[in-house]
Design an enzyme around this catalytic site. Structure first.
Site, short mmCIF file in Angstrom:
data_model
loop_
_atom_site.label_atom_id
_atom_site.label_comp_id
_atom_site.label_asym_id
_atom_site.label_seq_id
_atom_site.Cartn_x
_atom_site.Cartn_y
_atom_site.Cartn_z
N LYS A 75 45.71 119.96 -79.50
CA LYS A 75 46.27 118.99 -78.55
C LYS A 75 46.60 117.68 -79.28
O LYS A 75 45.87 117.26 -80.18
CB LYS A 75 45.26 118.74 -77.42
CG LYS A 75 45.79 117.88 -76.27
CD LYS A 75 44.73 117.78 -75.17
CE LYS A 75 45.21 116.91 -74.00
NZ LYS A 75 44.20 116.83 -72.92
N SER A 150 45.78 117.96 -68.28
CA SER A 150 46.69 117.36 -69.25
C SER A 150 46.91 118.20 -70.50
O SER A 150 47.82 117.95 -71.28
CB SER A 150 46.15 115.98 -69.68
OG SER A 150 44.90 116.11 -70.36
N SER A 174 41.13 119.07 -67.34
CA SER A 174 42.34 119.18 -68.15
C SER A 174 42.38 120.37 -69.09
O SER A 174 43.39 120.62 -69.73
CB SER A 174 42.56 117.89 -68.96
OG SER A 174 42.89 116.83 -68.10
#
Length: 468
Positions: A75, A150, A174
């Site tokens: 990420k 996210s 997330s």
């Protein structure tokens, strides 16, 4: 080459020289190149060739670990030394990390190959990956829909077979919510089980780095590699202090919390089917009362913006990142942040600043912390009666791109089932549990006591076998 293979299968193939690390990595890079339109990958690492050579050498010397040569995507808010990192924000565009996050160093020590960084909601603020400054990531299962957020890029990367494993961060769901939307497995570890050193902070008392994979065992392998105490992160807990008692076959379900407005009827139908499967497998289902978790989302959207307001103060247009010159340092500060931060980030900073302001700190922030302690206690009492708690992962399956962007409150409700675990600091895992009438995946969430990740892996693997 079959990109759907598990970590163990790939390791066996590499050990038996069915293919080389180079061939394995190139197959994934080719797939990433072919499917650029999904907008999953922000950048590919610049040192892949060196990583491949190093990993292959381990196999040649007989020193390979289970993760050696395994491609992993990261990420865009976890630092990889000498690689760009930007938290999908214009304010960090072009910034290069100067050190490795602890989880990254552990992966490199194991010989994993870091392929690149994945798209995300800006500074991890969102539930759909529509808040990225670089455009929305598309769900590989249905490109008209969001992948969740996210960590939507990291979840979508597994669903699109861009890598066997990926890392995300989870502040209020997330990892688990996008795992559910993309039909993969995602784990939020216990707070303190995995070092946060080198992760760009959103809510420091809530954030956790965690793994995505195709199967529970893949996630287990990655978790066991990245977990552990870290001298760089004082919130991590030594293994000797991680206690998890023996479990039984009792599953708690807070039915009054699950059966609420806004939960899609198909989600409830699928949930009941999975409950029936577990009952047939010998599990005892216990209806538990947890009245305080009804307030978890409200508590989260007070505590999280307050922490966001503090954490993002460092992005001031002076020390690093985007700088828009002004007549004074205060003017530079204001212009840089107004230009560099997107609407959702600005919204949460403003809300957090208000919450922490004089006259409102006690009314909101302190009161939310009191309720947080009630929620923690409620979980502790529940786990005296049951081994795990079961809920859907999300109230709906993946929604259409643009469907909820004009209503932030409706978007926030997407985290209703995942937020409580972050508030309490307990581990939770999302596992695929079937498909709705549109072919979109459901997610089932198991939550366990602190440091009982192994309990989640054990029941998760059994559940996977039950629904095959």
């Amino acid at each position: 080459m079959n990109e759907t293979k598990t970590v163990q299968e790939i390791h066996t193939d590499l050990t038996n020289r069915i293919y080389s690390v180079r061939q394995l990595v190139d197959s994934y890079l080719g797939r990433i190149e072919d499917k650029k339109d999904l907008n999953i990958i922000r950048d590919v690492c610049t040192d892949i060739d060196e990583q491949v050579v190093s990993a292959q050498k381990r196999f040649d010397e007989g020193t390979a670990t289970l993760l050696t040569g395994i491609p992993v995507l990261i990420k865009d808010n976890i630092l990889i030394k000498n690689q760009k990192v930007g938290a999908a924000s214009k304010i960090l565009e072009g910034y290069t990390a100067t050190y490795n996050a602890t989880v990254i160093q552990k992966l490199l020590n194991a010989g994993a190959v870091l392929l690149g960084r994945t798209n995300m909601d800006e500074f991890a603020m969102g539930s759909s990956t529509e808040n990225s400054a670089y455009g929305v990531t598309k769900n590989p299962i249905d490109q008209t829909r969001v992948p969740g957020g996210s960590s939507g890029g990291s979840a979508a990367a597994i669903a699109a077979h861009f890598a066997p494993l990926s890392l995300g961060t989870d502040t209020g769901g997330s990892i688990r919510q996008p795992a559910a939307f993309c039909g993969v497995v995602g784990l939020k570890p216990t707070y303190g089980a995995v070092s946060r050193y080198g992760a760009i902070s959103m809510g420091s008392s809530l954030d956790q780095i965690g793994p995505f994979g195709k199967t529970v065992h893949d996630v287990e392998v990655l978790f066991n590699t990245i977990s552990g105490a870290d001298a760089h992160d004082a919130t991590t807990i030594n293994e000797s202090n991680r206690v998890c008692t023996a479990s039984d076959k009792k599953i708690g379900i807070p039915y009054s919390f699950i059966k609420r407005d806004g939960v899609n009827p198909e989600v409830l139908t699928n949930f009941q089917k999975t409950v029936d499967i577990l009952t047939d497998a010998g599990y005892e289902i216990v209806d538990i009362s947890m009245p305080y978790i009804h307030y978890a989302l409200s508590v989260y959207y007070i505590l999280m913006p307050a922490e966001v307001s503090s954490n993002l103060a460092r992005f001031d247009g002076i020390r690093y990142g985007l700088s828009v010159p002004g007549k004074t340092s205060a003017d530079t500060f204001a212009k840089s942040r107004a230009t560099g931060f997107g609407p959702e980030v600005r919204r949460r900073i403003l809300l957090g600043t208000y919450i922490l302001s004089h006259g409102y700190y006690d009314a909101y922030y302190n009161k939310a912390n009191l309720v947080r302690e009630k929620i923690k206690k409620e979980y502790a009492e529940a786990f005296e009666k049951v081994s795990v708690i079961l809920t859907p992962t999300a109230p709906t399956t993946a929604f259409k791109i643009g469907e909820k962007t004009k209503d932030p409150l409706e978007m926030y409700v997407a985290d209703i089932f995942t937020v409580p675990a972050n508030i309490a600091g307990v581990p939770a895992i999302s596992i695929p549990s079937g498909f709705d009438s549109d072919g979109l995946p459901f997610g089932l969430q198991f939550t366990a006591p602190h440091f009982c990740e192994q309990r989640l892996f054990d029941i998760g693997k059994e559940f996977e076998n039950l629904i095959q």
